[in-house]
Write a protein that holds these residues in place. Structure first.
Motif, short mmCIF file in Angstrom:
data_model
loop_
_atom_site.label_atom_id
_atom_site.label_comp_id
_atom_site.label_asym_id
_atom_site.label_seq_id
_atom_site.Cartn_x
_atom_site.Cartn_y
_atom_site.Cartn_z
N UNK A 1 1.73 -17.33 -22.63
CA UNK A 1 1.86 -18.20 -21.69
C UNK A 1 2.20 -17.68 -20.40
N UNK A 2 1.81 -18.70 -19.15
CA UNK A 2 2.32 -18.12 -17.85
C UNK A 2 3.48 -18.66 -17.68
N UNK A 3 4.05 -19.82 -18.29
CA UNK A 3 5.15 -20.30 -17.78
C UNK A 3 6.28 -19.07 -17.48
N UNK A 4 7.27 -19.59 -16.46
CA UNK A 4 8.06 -18.77 -16.01
C UNK A 4 9.60 -18.96 -16.86
N UNK A 5 10.38 -18.24 -16.89
CA UNK A 5 11.34 -18.54 -17.63
C UNK A 5 12.61 -18.49 -16.74
N UNK A 6 13.27 -19.62 -17.20
CA UNK A 6 14.58 -19.75 -16.52
C UNK A 6 15.71 -19.48 -17.28
N UNK A 7 16.94 -19.08 -16.68
CA UNK A 7 18.18 -18.80 -17.46
C UNK A 7 19.37 -19.37 -16.42
N UNK A 8 20.60 -19.71 -16.97
CA UNK A 8 20.67 -20.07 -18.52
C UNK A 8 19.85 -21.39 -18.67
N UNK A 9 19.60 -21.74 -19.96
CA UNK A 9 18.99 -23.10 -20.26
C UNK A 9 19.76 -24.01 -19.94
N UNK A 10 21.06 -24.14 -20.14
CA UNK A 10 21.99 -24.95 -20.00
C UNK A 10 23.47 -24.29 -19.41
N UNK A 11 23.76 -25.31 -18.22
CA UNK A 11 25.24 -24.78 -17.73
C UNK A 11 25.83 -25.91 -17.30
N UNK A 12 27.29 -25.56 -17.86
CA UNK A 12 28.03 -26.69 -17.43
C UNK A 12 29.31 -26.17 -16.71
N UNK A 13 29.77 -26.69 -15.47
CA UNK A 13 30.87 -26.27 -14.69
C UNK A 13 31.68 -27.49 -14.28
#
Lengths: 110, 114
Positions: A1-13
């Protein structure tokens, strides 16, 4: 897959805190862009950083780009409840195709 | 400037019917338009690239006979989901670009197939 990865997937602040999201990609790029998407809505363009730039600011947003590591980060300072949304990076290469990252779901608690 | 509209914003249809989604660039001429698909809580996946007056280029795994794309003018591209099934239910987003590398995104169309 060419899709980039992001992190975090979820963030609560908490409101007022800073939020940092990271994006990694696989190919060489012309530029990288960050978008915001509220639930069920279209994309809002936030900022564009070119491959020869290392850092860019826009209001409360700060974007960095490290082409040697093929990564970018988005920092939102002094977050507000209205910043709650999903954030996506998109890389643009010579073909002008946008390859979107997997996204970070940010929740800012009032 | 650089506004892209989509119509309809949401559509519900019965399984087996065809649905047409329009994408218009309102204040500029778009040499190229793109169609994306987004599943809930997922990212946007490029389906196809459409150039005015020529056949669309589909991404790997996207059925061209299922998702018909027509780019008849510099301001209009249409996506027709033929014989829609429940698994085609998704959020479809178009974008348009001029001769720069900036894409302008439409607000999206939510398709629900019953």
């Amino acid at each position: 897959s060419q899709q980039g990865e992001e992190d975090p997937q979820a963030l609560s602040i908490q409101e007022g805190e800073n939020a940092t999201m990271n994006c990694s990609y696989k190919t060489s790029i012309n530029n990288l862009q960050w978008y915001r998407q509220n639930s069920g809505r279209g994309l809002v363009h936030l900022i564009l950083i070119r491959s020869n730039e290392r850092e860019k600011h826009s209001g409360r947003l700060r974007v960095t780009l490290d082409t040697s590591k093929k990564s970018s980060s988005l920092l939102i300072t002094a977050s507000r409840a209205a910043d709650t949304a999903s954030y996506f990076c998109a890389t643009v290469s010579g073909t002008y195709k946008y390859i979107f990252g997997t996204g970070t779901r940010l929740k800012v608690l009032a | 400037g650089a506004v892209v509209s989509q119509h309809p914003s949401r559509v519900i249809c019965k399984s087996g019917t065809s649905v047409k989604i329009e994408c218009r660039s309102l204040d500029f001429q778009a040499t190229t338009m793109f169609w994306y698909r987004q599943f809930p809580k997922k990212s946007l996946m490029l389906m196809a690239t459409s150039n005015e007056g020529s056949k669309a280029t589909y991404e790997q795994g996207v059925e061209k006979d299922k998702f018909l794309i027509n780019h008849a003018s510099l301001t209009l591209s249409t996506l027709t989901v033929t014989s829609a099934h429940p698994e085609d239910s998704s959020f479809y987003i178009c974008s348009a670009k001029t001769n720069t590398d900036t894409q302008y995104f439409g607000p999206g169309t939510r398709l629900t197939v019953l």
